[in-house]
Design a protein around this motif. Structure first.
Motif, PDB file in Angstrom:
ATOM      1  N   THR A 104       0.835  -1.198   0.000  1.00 27.55           N
ATOM      2  CA  THR A 104       0.000   0.000   0.000  1.00 27.55           C
ATOM      3  C   THR A 104       0.869   1.247   0.000  1.00 27.55           C
ATOM      4  N   MET A 105       1.890   1.258   0.847  1.00 31.13           N
ATOM      5  CA  MET A 105       2.791   2.404   0.933  1.00 31.13           C
ATOM      6  C   MET A 105       3.499   2.643  -0.401  1.00 31.13           C
ATOM      7  N   TYR A 106       3.954   1.584  -1.051  1.00 30.96           N
ATOM      8  CA  TYR A 106       4.653   1.725  -2.324  1.00 30.96           C
ATOM      9  C   TYR A 106       3.736   2.300  -3.402  1.00 30.96           C
ATOM     10  N   ILE A 107       2.512   1.820  -3.477  1.00 32.31           N
ATOM     11  CA  ILE A 107       1.562   2.325  -4.478  1.00 32.31           C
ATOM     12  C   ILE A 107       1.322   3.810  -4.256  1.00 32.31           C
ATOM     13  N   ALA A 108       1.058   4.198  -3.025  1.00 35.26           N
ATOM     14  CA  ALA A 108       0.771   5.603  -2.726  1.00 35.26           C
ATOM     15  C   ALA A 108       2.002   6.475  -2.940  1.00 35.26           C
ATOM     16  N   TYR A 109       3.159   6.018  -2.492  1.00 39.11           N
ATOM     17  CA  TYR A 109       4.381   6.819  -2.622  1.00 39.11           C
ATOM     18  C   TYR A 109       4.773   7.001  -4.079  1.00 39.11           C
ATOM     19  N   SER A 110       4.548   5.996  -4.902  1.00 40.15           N
ATOM     20  CA  SER A 110       4.901   6.107  -6.316  1.00 40.15           C
ATOM     21  C   SER A 110       4.001   7.099  -7.043  1.00 40.15           C
TER      22      SER A 110
ATOM     23  N   GLY B 125       3.092   9.992  -5.423  1.00 34.73           N
ATOM     24  CA  GLY B 125       3.326  11.267  -4.768  1.00 34.73           C
ATOM     25  C   GLY B 125       2.646  11.484  -3.432  1.00 34.73           C
ATOM     26  N   HIS B 126       2.258  10.437  -2.753  1.00 31.17           N
ATOM     27  CA  HIS B 126       1.590  10.573  -1.458  1.00 31.17           C
ATOM     28  C   HIS B 126       2.542  10.209  -0.325  1.00 31.17           C
ATOM     29  N   SER B 127       2.159  10.559   0.887  1.00 36.22           N
ATOM     30  CA  SER B 127       2.973  10.335   2.076  1.00 36.22           C
ATOM     31  C   SER B 127       3.136   8.844   2.369  1.00 36.22           C
ATOM     32  N   ARG B 128       4.376   8.443   2.633  1.00 35.06           N
ATOM     33  CA  ARG B 128       4.622   7.037   2.942  1.00 35.06           C
ATOM     34  C   ARG B 128       4.060   6.640   4.298  1.00 35.06           C
ATOM     35  N   GLY B 129       4.271   7.487   5.307  1.00 36.96           N
ATOM     36  CA  GLY B 129       3.862   7.145   6.669  1.00 36.96           C
ATOM     37  C   GLY B 129       2.367   6.980   6.832  1.00 36.96           C
ATOM     38  N   LYS B 130       1.606   7.923   6.281  1.00 29.06           N
ATOM     39  CA  LYS B 130       0.149   7.851   6.407  1.00 29.06           C
ATOM     40  C   LYS B 130      -0.403   6.600   5.723  1.00 29.06           C
ATOM     41  N   TRP B 131       0.124   6.299   4.568  1.00 27.78           N
ATOM     42  CA  TRP B 131      -0.388   5.142   3.831  1.00 27.78           C
ATOM     43  C   TRP B 131       0.074   3.825   4.446  1.00 27.78           C
ATOM     44  N   PHE B 132       1.266   3.815   5.047  1.00 28.11           N
ATOM     45  CA  PHE B 132       1.696   2.605   5.743  1.00 28.11           C
ATOM     46  C   PHE B 132       0.797   2.356   6.945  1.00 28.11           C
ATOM     47  N   LEU B 133       0.475   3.418   7.673  1.00 24.08           N
ATOM     48  CA  LEU B 133      -0.415   3.296   8.826  1.00 24.08           C
ATOM     49  C   LEU B 133      -1.803   2.815   8.391  1.00 24.08           C
ATOM     50  N   LEU B 134      -2.310   3.373   7.291  1.00 23.28           N
ATOM     51  CA  LEU B 134      -3.599   2.907   6.774  1.00 23.28           C
ATOM     52  C   LEU B 134      -3.517   1.429   6.385  1.00 23.28           C
ATOM     53  N   GLY B 135      -2.387   1.037   5.805  1.00 24.88           N
ATOM     54  CA  GLY B 135      -2.196  -0.364   5.443  1.00 24.88           C
ATOM     55  C   GLY B 135      -2.146  -1.288   6.639  1.00 24.88           C
ATOM     56  N   MET B 136      -1.644  -0.796   7.767  1.00 23.23           N
ATOM     57  CA  MET B 136      -1.623  -1.612   8.977  1.00 23.23           C
ATOM     58  C   MET B 136      -3.019  -1.744   9.575  1.00 23.23           C
ATOM     59  N   VAL B 137      -3.833  -0.688   9.455  1.00 24.34           N
ATOM     60  CA  VAL B 137      -5.177  -0.713  10.042  1.00 24.34           C
ATOM     61  C   VAL B 137      -6.156  -1.490   9.150  1.00 24.34           C
ATOM     62  N   LEU B 138      -6.062  -1.276   7.843  1.00 24.62           N
ATOM     63  CA  LEU B 138      -6.944  -1.957   6.877  1.00 24.62           C
ATOM     64  C   LEU B 138      -6.080  -2.708   5.865  1.00 24.62           C
ATOM     65  N   PRO B 139      -5.480  -3.819   6.258  1.00 27.86           N
ATOM     66  CA  PRO B 139      -4.458  -4.445   5.422  1.00 27.86           C
ATOM     67  C   PRO B 139      -4.891  -4.808   4.001  1.00 27.86           C
TER      68      PRO B 139
ATOM     69  N   ALA C  47      -5.658   2.664  -2.153  1.00 27.29           N
ATOM     70  CA  ALA C  47      -4.491   3.325  -2.748  1.00 27.29           C
ATOM     71  C   ALA C  47      -4.566   3.311  -4.271  1.00 27.29           C
ATOM     72  N   LEU C  48      -5.012   2.196  -4.847  1.00 25.39           N
ATOM     73  CA  LEU C  48      -5.162   2.131  -6.306  1.00 25.39           C
ATOM     74  C   LEU C  48      -6.230   3.097  -6.796  1.00 25.39           C
ATOM     75  N   ALA C  49      -7.325   3.206  -6.066  1.00 26.54           N
ATOM     76  CA  ALA C  49      -8.394   4.134  -6.453  1.00 26.54           C
ATOM     77  C   ALA C  49      -7.908   5.572  -6.388  1.00 26.54           C
ATOM     78  N   VAL C  50      -7.142   5.912  -5.364  1.00 27.57           N
ATOM     79  CA  VAL C  50      -6.600   7.271  -5.242  1.00 27.57           C
ATOM     80  C   VAL C  50      -5.604   7.541  -6.363  1.00 27.57           C
ATOM     81  N   ALA C  51      -4.768   6.563  -6.702  1.00 21.38           N
ATOM     82  CA  ALA C  51      -3.801   6.737  -7.788  1.00 21.38           C
ATOM     83  C   ALA C  51      -4.515   6.949  -9.128  1.00 21.38           C
ATOM     84  N   ILE C  52      -5.563   6.180  -9.382  1.00 18.49           N
ATOM     85  CA  ILE C  52      -6.326   6.337 -10.631  1.00 18.49           C
ATOM     86  C   ILE C  52      -7.005   7.696 -10.654  1.00 18.49           C
ATOM     87  N   ARG C  53      -7.559   8.111  -9.520  1.00 22.35           N
ATOM     88  CA  ARG C  53      -8.201   9.424  -9.436  1.00 22.35           C
ATOM     89  C   ARG C  53      -7.196  10.542  -9.718  1.00 22.35           C
ATOM     90  N   ASP C  54      -5.995  10.436  -9.159  1.00 20.55           N
ATOM     91  CA  ASP C  54      -4.969  11.450  -9.385  1.00 20.55           C
ATOM     92  C   ASP C  54      -4.537  11.497 -10.851  1.00 20.55           C
TER      93      ASP C  54
END
Length: 81
Positions: free
Chosen positions: A24-30, A32-46, A53-60
């Motif tokens: 999740t972190m890699y998809i978001a970081y690639s 242009g999004h924050s690594r820490g926030k997305w890693f934390l989201l990945g830990m909460v909703l694995p 993250a894919l939906a946000v990347a497609i939207r961007d």
């Protein structure tokens, strides 16, 4: 024996959770999004966080395409990043 099985199961789930959070972190970081926030989201909703993250990347990507007026994405010159 039950305690050992429980501990090993917990460790296996934790490793899987860390792996899915890293993806999740890699998809978001690639994109242009924050690594820490997305890693934390990945830990909460694995599992679901990867799809988020894919939906946000497609939207961007769609927003960027609309901002360019439908023009194709510029191709970098060799050696450019």
């Amino acid at each position: 024996m039950f305690l050992l099985t429980s501990i090993l199961g917990f460790i296996a789930l934790l490793v899987l959770d860390l792996l899915l959070a890293s993806v999740t972190m890699y998809i978001a970081y690639s994109h242009g999004h924050s690594r820490g926030k997305w890693f934390l989201l990945g830990m909460v909703l694995p599992f679901f966080s990867i799809f988020i993250a894919l939906a946000v990347a497609i939207r961007d990507e769609r927003r960027a395409e609309r901002a360019r007026g439908g023009a194709p994405k510029p191709v970098p010159e060799p050696g450019e990043f």
